[in-house]
Design a protein around this motif. Structure first.
Motif, short mmCIF file in Angstrom:
data_model
loop_
_atom_site.label_atom_id
_atom_site.label_comp_id
_atom_site.label_asym_id
_atom_site.label_seq_id
_atom_site.Cartn_x
_atom_site.Cartn_y
_atom_site.Cartn_z
N LYS A 128 0.80 -1.21 0.00
CA LYS A 128 0.00 0.00 0.00
C LYS A 128 0.84 1.27 0.00
O LYS A 128 0.42 2.31 -0.51
CB LYS A 128 -0.91 0.00 1.23
CG LYS A 128 -2.27 0.53 0.89
CD LYS A 128 -3.26 0.35 1.99
CE LYS A 128 -4.54 1.07 1.54
NZ LYS A 128 -5.67 0.82 2.36
N GLU A 129 2.03 1.18 0.55
CA GLU A 129 2.91 2.34 0.58
C GLU A 129 3.29 2.77 -0.83
O GLU A 129 3.50 3.94 -1.10
CB GLU A 129 4.18 2.04 1.39
CG GLU A 129 3.89 1.96 2.89
CD GLU A 129 5.08 1.44 3.67
OE1 GLU A 129 6.21 1.44 3.12
OE2 GLU A 129 4.89 1.01 4.83
N VAL A 130 3.41 1.79 -1.70
CA VAL A 130 3.79 2.08 -3.08
C VAL A 130 2.54 2.25 -3.95
O VAL A 130 2.49 3.06 -4.85
CB VAL A 130 4.63 0.91 -3.65
CG1 VAL A 130 5.18 1.27 -5.02
CG2 VAL A 130 5.75 0.57 -2.69
N PHE A 131 1.52 1.46 -3.63
CA PHE A 131 0.28 1.40 -4.39
C PHE A 131 -0.91 1.67 -3.51
O PHE A 131 -1.62 0.74 -3.14
CB PHE A 131 0.09 -0.02 -4.91
CG PHE A 131 0.49 -0.18 -6.32
CD1 PHE A 131 -0.47 -0.05 -7.33
CD2 PHE A 131 1.79 -0.47 -6.63
CE1 PHE A 131 -0.09 -0.22 -8.64
CE2 PHE A 131 2.17 -0.62 -7.94
CZ PHE A 131 1.22 -0.51 -8.96
N PRO A 132 -1.15 2.89 -3.18
CA PRO A 132 -2.21 3.15 -2.19
C PRO A 132 -3.57 2.58 -2.59
O PRO A 132 -4.40 2.34 -1.74
CB PRO A 132 -2.25 4.68 -2.15
CG PRO A 132 -0.94 5.12 -2.65
CD PRO A 132 -0.52 4.10 -3.65
N SER A 133 -3.74 2.32 -3.86
CA SER A 133 -5.06 1.86 -4.30
C SER A 133 -5.23 0.35 -4.29
O SER A 133 -6.29 -0.17 -4.60
CB SER A 133 -5.33 2.39 -5.70
OG SER A 133 -4.46 1.74 -6.62
#
Lengths: 155, 155
Positions: free
Chosen positions: A59-64
DNA sequence: CTCTGTGCAAACACTTTGCAGCTAA
DNA sequence: TTAGCTGCAAAGTGTTTGCACAGAG
């Protein structure tokens, strides 16, 4: 984080990621950024993470990204053989009242657990690295595979 | 079923039930028919039953027993050390992308899984009884205990 | 008589499934 | 373009918890 890219660990990582891409292609799986991120997170973690832990990292890289995707991806990784489940089969708890020395074989198909007793396994010696730092409560040899009954049913 | 009462297996069972009663008393637990029935069902089963399986067995004798009681009783049995959980920690699945030889130590308190690699464990030989009848996919040495961090926190 | 244990039902945690829109190939 | 993938939401499964009554000590 970004600074780590150039060190020796990174080249190893690059290789593993490359192997992973190949493995995906072999299995007809598409190379999606989520898939890559999940696998990378799993590789980078030394803690045998749960889906939830991976989820937080990704999620840190890809919040979605969604937890479902992480779950599905992890199962896929297990299926194509680049990762496996080390704990928490997802099945219900199983109990044993036999306190004597014995070992377990578990069928990955039917989940049957078969006892066996192989004397040499009774007194396996715990390596120093563990024995010196941790309190050992139980040690056993654990075998997984496909049982006779499931093997007969073809496959 | 009733006919088995007199055979040699039964006396062994009697002894185990007696030991169990003693263990309960030691731990200040009451001797209830449900508790006895759950323990007996677990002893009699060779299949490492789940709570559900025990429930079904106990229900034959005690139609009014509830699954919750079985669950609670099994956890109690684990706590007083007359039985233990062999599979399905109840916790969430944990994944591992490290396919190389290594073994796991799991802390029963914090659930942390620590890798270790002890060469002698890499090539444990599967006993004939298993190797001849089952397809072995994975074999490992598995150690459970209390990790350094949890041990420090007193207890 | 007292306090633990039980049964019931609701609450939970984790995982799986169905579906519409999105995207890698 | 078109399978397969993702995100969302709903449904499932197994386990745990809260509470009032029942029963062991």
């Amino acid at each position: 984080m970004l600074g780590e890219k150039g060190n020796s660990k990174s080249s190893e990582m690059q290789k593993k990621m490359g192997d992973f891409v190949a493995k995906c292609r072999q299995n007809g799986l598409k190379i999606t950024p989520q898939r890559m991120a999940v696998y990378r997170a799993l590789l980078e973690s030394k803690e045998h993470p749960s889906a939830e832990m991976i989820f937080r990292t990704v999620k840190e890289v890809f919040p979605s990204v969604s937890l479902d995707t992480v779950n599905r991806t992890l199962l896929t990784l297990d299926e194509i053989g680049v990762a496996f489940i080390v704990e928490g089969s997802g099945d219900s708890k199983r109990y044993d009242a036999n306190l004597g020395d014995h070992q377990h074989f578990k069928c990955v198909k039917c989940k049957r657990i078969v006892d066996f007793h192989h004397k040499p396994f009774d007194n396996i010696k715990v390596p120093k690295s563990i024995g010196e730092n941790f309190i050992v409560l139980r040690k056993t040899v654990y075998i997984e595979g496909i049982c006779d009954l499931c093997a007969k049913k073809q496959n």
